[in-house]
Scaffold this motif. Structure first.
Motif, PDB file in Angstrom:
ATOM      1  N   THR A  12       0.754  -1.158  -0.142  1.00  0.00           N
ATOM      2  CA  THR A  12       0.008   0.079  -0.089  1.00  0.00           C
ATOM      3  C   THR A  12       0.798   1.283  -0.135  1.00  0.00           C
ATOM      4  OG1 THR A  12      -0.147  -0.190   2.394  1.00  0.00           O
ATOM      5  CG2 THR A  12      -2.055  -0.981   1.219  1.00  0.00           C
ATOM      6  N   GLY A  13       2.268   1.215  -0.105  1.00  0.00           N
ATOM      7  CA  GLY A  13       3.214   2.315   0.054  1.00  0.00           C
ATOM      8  C   GLY A  13       3.215   2.640  -1.413  1.00  0.00           C
ATOM      9  N   VAL A  14       3.942   3.889  -1.540  1.00  0.00           N
ATOM     10  CA  VAL A  14       4.221   4.429  -2.793  1.00  0.00           C
ATOM     11  C   VAL A  14       5.060   3.730  -3.574  1.00  0.00           C
ATOM     12  CG1 VAL A  14       3.862   6.945  -2.526  1.00  0.00           C
ATOM     13  CG2 VAL A  14       6.002   6.162  -1.937  1.00  0.00           C
ATOM     14  N   GLY A  16       5.477   0.175  -3.111  1.00  0.00           N
ATOM     15  CA  GLY A  16       4.718  -1.148  -3.440  1.00  0.00           C
ATOM     16  C   GLY A  16       3.551  -1.017  -4.329  1.00  0.00           C
ATOM     17  N   ALA A  37       0.698  -5.930   3.943  1.00  0.00           N
ATOM     18  CA  ALA A  37       0.802  -4.626   4.763  1.00  0.00           C
ATOM     19  C   ALA A  37       0.782  -4.788   6.236  1.00  0.00           C
ATOM     20  CB  ALA A  37       0.147  -3.685   4.127  1.00  0.00           C
ATOM     21  N   SER A  38       0.748  -3.622   7.016  1.00  0.00           N
ATOM     22  CA  SER A  38       0.555  -3.833   8.294  1.00  0.00           C
ATOM     23  C   SER A  38      -0.967  -4.026   8.786  1.00  0.00           C
ATOM     24  CB  SER A  38       1.113  -2.639   9.244  1.00  0.00           C
ATOM     25  OG  SER A  38       0.181  -1.391   9.111  1.00  0.00           O
ATOM     26  N   SER A  41      -3.642  -1.240   6.955  1.00  0.00           N
ATOM     27  CA  SER A  41      -4.141  -1.535   5.708  1.00  0.00           C
ATOM     28  C   SER A  41      -4.889  -2.816   5.526  1.00  0.00           C
ATOM     29  CB  SER A  41      -3.444  -1.064   4.651  1.00  0.00           C
ATOM     30  OG  SER A  41      -2.512  -0.331   4.809  1.00  0.00           O
ATOM     31  N   LEU A  58       0.899  -8.720   7.039  1.00  0.00           N
ATOM     32  CA  LEU A  58       2.015  -9.652   7.119  1.00  0.00           C
ATOM     33  C   LEU A  58       2.312 -10.120   8.312  1.00  0.00           C
ATOM     34  CD1 LEU A  58       5.169  -9.934   5.957  1.00  0.00           C
ATOM     35  CD2 LEU A  58       5.787  -7.654   7.117  1.00  0.00           C
ATOM     36  N   SER A  72       9.171  -3.727   0.461  1.00  0.00           N
ATOM     37  CA  SER A  72       9.323  -2.161   0.431  1.00  0.00           C
ATOM     38  C   SER A  72       8.449  -1.728   1.645  1.00  0.00           C
ATOM     39  CB  SER A  72       9.096  -1.811  -0.786  1.00  0.00           C
ATOM     40  OG  SER A  72       7.681  -1.617  -1.063  1.00  0.00           O
ATOM     41  N   GLY A  74      10.292  -0.799   4.638  1.00  0.00           N
ATOM     42  CA  GLY A  74      11.117  -0.155   5.694  1.00  0.00           C
ATOM     43  C   GLY A  74      12.189  -1.498   6.006  1.00  0.00           C
ATOM     44  N   SER A  75      13.375  -0.616   6.587  1.00  0.00           N
ATOM     45  CA  SER A  75      14.447  -1.744   7.019  1.00  0.00           C
ATOM     46  C   SER A  75      14.030  -2.683   8.104  1.00  0.00           C
ATOM     47  CB  SER A  75      15.447  -0.946   7.427  1.00  0.00           C
ATOM     48  OG  SER A  75      16.119  -0.158   6.250  1.00  0.00           O
ATOM     49  N   VAL A  77      11.102  -3.941   8.979  1.00  0.00           N
ATOM     50  CA  VAL A  77      10.452  -5.068   8.577  1.00  0.00           C
ATOM     51  C   VAL A  77      11.228  -6.049   7.581  1.00  0.00           C
ATOM     52  CG1 VAL A  77       8.521  -5.734   7.073  1.00  0.00           C
ATOM     53  CG2 VAL A  77       8.475  -3.617   8.549  1.00  0.00           C
ATOM     54  N   ALA A 161      10.691   9.892   0.254  1.00  0.00           N
ATOM     55  CA  ALA A 161      10.699   9.624   1.577  1.00  0.00           C
ATOM     56  C   ALA A 161       9.218   9.316   2.028  1.00  0.00           C
ATOM     57  CB  ALA A 161      10.735  10.823   2.497  1.00  0.00           C
ATOM     58  N   GLY A 162       8.439   8.633   0.896  1.00  0.00           N
ATOM     59  CA  GLY A 162       7.402   7.948   1.247  1.00  0.00           C
ATOM     60  C   GLY A 162       5.995   8.847   1.020  1.00  0.00           C
ATOM     61  N   LEU A 317      10.674   6.015  -8.052  1.00  0.00           N
ATOM     62  CA  LEU A 317       9.846   4.999  -7.872  1.00  0.00           C
ATOM     63  C   LEU A 317       9.713   3.704  -8.756  1.00  0.00           C
ATOM     64  CD1 LEU A 317       6.653   7.297  -6.506  1.00  0.00           C
ATOM     65  CD2 LEU A 317       8.584   5.946  -5.298  1.00  0.00           C
TER      66      LEU A 317
HETATM   67  N1  LIG Z   1      10.066   5.936  -2.070  1.00  0.00           N
HETATM   68  C1  LIG Z   1      11.261   5.517  -2.885  1.00  0.00           C
HETATM   69  O1  LIG Z   1      11.702   6.347  -3.699  1.00  0.00           O
HETATM   70  C2  LIG Z   1      12.191   4.303  -2.268  1.00  0.00           C
HETATM   71  C3  LIG Z   1      13.075   4.169  -3.330  1.00  0.00           C
HETATM   72  C4  LIG Z   1      13.964   2.936  -2.767  1.00  0.00           C
HETATM   73  C5  LIG Z   1      13.691   2.480  -1.670  1.00  0.00           C
HETATM   74  N2  LIG Z   1      12.588   2.982  -0.857  1.00  0.00           N
HETATM   75  C6  LIG Z   1      12.199   1.934   0.440  1.00  0.00           C
HETATM   76  O2  LIG Z   1      11.317   1.285   0.342  1.00  0.00           O
HETATM   77  C7  LIG Z   1      10.279   1.308   1.677  1.00  0.00           C
HETATM   78  C8  LIG Z   1       8.960   1.934   1.410  1.00  0.00           C
HETATM   79  O3  LIG Z   1       9.201   3.197   0.913  1.00  0.00           O
HETATM   80  P1  LIG Z   1       7.705   3.958   0.574  1.00  0.00           P
HETATM   81  O4  LIG Z   1       8.407   5.095   0.172  1.00  0.00           O
HETATM   82  O5  LIG Z   1       7.015   3.178  -0.157  1.00  0.00           O
HETATM   83  O6  LIG Z   1       7.158   4.033   1.866  1.00  0.00           O
HETATM   84  P2  LIG Z   1       5.422   4.312   2.329  1.00  0.00           P
HETATM   85  O7  LIG Z   1       4.856   4.963   1.311  1.00  0.00           O
HETATM   86  O8  LIG Z   1       5.424   4.841   3.580  1.00  0.00           O
HETATM   87  O9  LIG Z   1       4.890   2.600   2.491  1.00  0.00           O
HETATM   88  C9  LIG Z   1       5.271   1.934   3.405  1.00  0.00           C
HETATM   89  C10 LIG Z   1       4.592   0.564   3.233  1.00  0.00           C
HETATM   90  O10 LIG Z   1       5.005  -0.165   4.063  1.00  0.00           O
HETATM   91  C11 LIG Z   1       4.042  -0.840   4.997  1.00  0.00           C
HETATM   92  N3  LIG Z   1       4.439  -0.939   6.283  1.00  0.00           N
HETATM   93  C12 LIG Z   1       5.053  -0.457   7.182  1.00  0.00           C
HETATM   94  N4  LIG Z   1       5.247  -0.925   8.464  1.00  0.00           N
HETATM   95  C13 LIG Z   1       4.933  -2.021   8.390  1.00  0.00           C
HETATM   96  C14 LIG Z   1       4.842  -3.169   9.303  1.00  0.00           C
HETATM   97  N5  LIG Z   1       5.090  -3.338  10.233  1.00  0.00           N
HETATM   98  N6  LIG Z   1       4.456  -4.654   8.492  1.00  0.00           N
HETATM   99  C15 LIG Z   1       3.737  -4.502   7.324  1.00  0.00           C
HETATM  100  N7  LIG Z   1       4.091  -3.567   6.549  1.00  0.00           N
HETATM  101  C16 LIG Z   1       4.329  -2.489   6.997  1.00  0.00           C
HETATM  102  C17 LIG Z   1       3.075   0.073   4.996  1.00  0.00           C
HETATM  103  O11 LIG Z   1       1.687  -0.355   4.942  1.00  0.00           O
HETATM  104  P3  LIG Z   1       0.459   0.301   5.844  1.00  0.00           P
HETATM  105  O12 LIG Z   1      -0.252   0.734   4.659  1.00  0.00           O
HETATM  106  O13 LIG Z   1      -0.081  -0.699   6.708  1.00  0.00           O
HETATM  107  O14 LIG Z   1       1.188   1.387   6.671  1.00  0.00           O
HETATM  108  C18 LIG Z   1       3.276   0.411   3.544  1.00  0.00           C
HETATM  109  O15 LIG Z   1       2.687  -0.339   2.627  1.00  0.00           O
HETATM  110  C19 LIG Z   1      11.476   2.084   2.550  1.00  0.00           C
HETATM  111  O16 LIG Z   1      12.341   1.075   3.097  1.00  0.00           O
HETATM  112  C20 LIG Z   1      12.207   2.918   1.490  1.00  0.00           C
HETATM  113  O17 LIG Z   1      13.427   3.331   1.969  1.00  0.00           O
HETATM  114  C21 LIG Z   1      11.796   3.916  -1.325  1.00  0.00           C
END
Ligand SMILES: NC(=O)c1ccc[n+]([C@@H]2O[C@H](COP(=O)([O-])OP(=O)(O)OC[C@H]3O[C@@H](n4cnc5c(N)ncnc54)[C@H](OP(=O)(O)O)[C@@H]3O)[C@@H](O)[C@H]2O)c1
Length: 338
Positions: A12-14, A16, A37-38, A41, A58, A72, A74-75, A77, A161-162, A317
């Motif tokens: 559900t993240g950007v 994902g 997801a957590s 969601s 998850l 994707s 977070g670290s 997880v 940064a999400g 992304l």
């Molecule tokens: N954004 C980028 O450009 C980019 C590029 C490369 C790598 N990354 C890495 O990818 C990761 C995610 O980034 P994002 O930008 O997509 O962040 P985001 O938009 O904040 O999304 C985070 C996702 O992780 C899920 N999540 C968080 N905590 C969880 C848990 N305890 N158990 C299961 N699911 C959990 C969230 O689910 P809920 O909806 O349930 O909260 C959501 O689906 C980060 O580690 C980031 O460093 C990001």
């Protein structure tokens, strides 16, 4: 085999959300898609190939029967669940920084080091978004003229940064435009609307940020060459999608700048947009709908004997996360490693 069971952790993240789109667009042979997801969601629905798929919570049991797990979330997880997924028989492709510098985990940008995929022991790391796009124009320059040093300044979008970070920029912009002043920063350390912030990830003892040192260390690992020196200045800018980078590259061997342009244009998934006579150069707005890394402003850097300056832009992304991850999944299939 008809296809592969693919789990997307952080669906559900950007990142994902983009992963699911890229799986669909590239027609990756998915037998079953499992979005995870957590509890925030779990139970919601996402669209995949015209179907409405339920997002599951998850858990340690999530990976039974899964062939490929794209992480994707977070670290922390990844630290906990990636080894569990690998032990269940899935190959993990991890987007977080947690395993990137682990010597037992290949760090892969397929255009550069697809051969490293076969060294995996259950987990493969996707590089930092800024590194993934930078190594594409560097690839032929290093192959032909041997890079000594790269100085890179980044202009990174808030989506890096999400989702919450993008919302913060939007709400702050609306608040300022409505005459109410900036809202209080939460995801960022300073106001991001109508501003730039020279701070991405945390500061280290050497004065650099973690993001800056990722660009240095990951580049060496991807090229398998510790002699390439990279010094980075990473800056957040108020764009939604698309990281931009100004590069100054110093090579050992002399080069013809037209040859450099031609070589960069030959790298897969790179598009040269470079004609100053018609104001042709890439900007973040050009990269939103593409997997390509866009390169322009290619010119000689006269400040050193063998210097190249260029500007490159990519969807953080996509090449910086989801597209690169799906490319790695295709390598697993094409190299018959799965
Ligand atoms: N954004 C980028 O450009 C980019 C590029 C490369 C790598 N990354 C890495 O990818 C990761 C995610 O980034 P994002 O930008 O997509 O962040 P985001 O938009 O904040 O999304 C985070 C996702 O992780 C899920 N999540 C968080 N905590 C969880 C848990 N305890 N158990 C299961 N699911 C959990 C969230 O689910 P809920 O909806 O349930 O909260 C959501 O689906 C980060 O580690 C980031 O460093 C990001």
């Amino acid at each position: 085999m008809q296809g592969y069971n693919v789990a997307v952790v952080g669906a559900t993240g950007v990142v994902g959300t983009e992963m699911i789109k890229v799986l669909e667009e590239t027609k990756f042979p998915v037998a079953k898609l499992l979005p995870l997801a957590s509890e925030r969601s779990a139970g919601s629905r996402i669209e995949y190939n015209g179907e409405n798929v339920k997002v599951e919570l998850l858990t340690e049991e999530s990976f039974k029967g899964i062939h490929i797990a794209l992480f994707s979330a977070g670290s922390s997880v990844s630290e906990k669940y990636a080894p569990i997924a690998a032990a269940s028989g899935a190959v993990v492709i991890d987007n977080t920084s947690f395993f990137r510098m682990d010597p037992n985990v290949p760090l892969v940008v397929p255009e550069v080091n697809a051969h490293d995929v076969r060294k995996h022991q259950g987990i493969i790391a996707n590089p930092n978004c800024s590194t993934a796009q930078m190594v594409l124009p560097l690839l032929p320059i290093h192959e032909h003229f041997k890079i000594k040093r790269v100085v890179v300044s980044t202009y990174q979008a808030t989506s890096g940064a999400g989702k919450e970070a993008m919302d913060e920029m939007l709400n702050q912009t609306i608040s300022i435009v409505n005459g109410n002043g900036p809202t209080k920063p939460k995801k960022f350390t300073k106001q991001i609307a109508f501003n730039v912030i020279p701070h991405i990830d945390s500061f280290l003892e050497n004065g650099f940020t973690k993001e800056e040192m990722k660009m240095t260390n990951e580049t060496k690992k991807i090229f398998g060459d510790d002699s390439i020196e990279v010094v980075a200045n990473c800056v957040r800018v108020p764009a939604f999608i698309g990281h931009s980078e100004a590069l100054n590259i110093e090579t050992e061997k002399p080069f013809d700048i037209e040859k450099v342009r031609e070589l960069i244009a030959g790298v897969p998934n790179v598009r040269v947009m470079d004609d100053v006579a018609t104001n042709t150069y890439p900007t973040p707005a050009d990269c939103v709908e593409t997997n390509d890394t866009l390169v322009g402003r290619i010119r000689r850097d006269f400040s050193v004997p063998n210097g190249i300056a260029l500007f490159c832009v990519s969807n953080n992304l996509r090449k910086g996360a989801a597209f690169n991850a799906v490319q790695i999944a295709f390598e697993l299939v094409n190299q018959e490693l799965i």
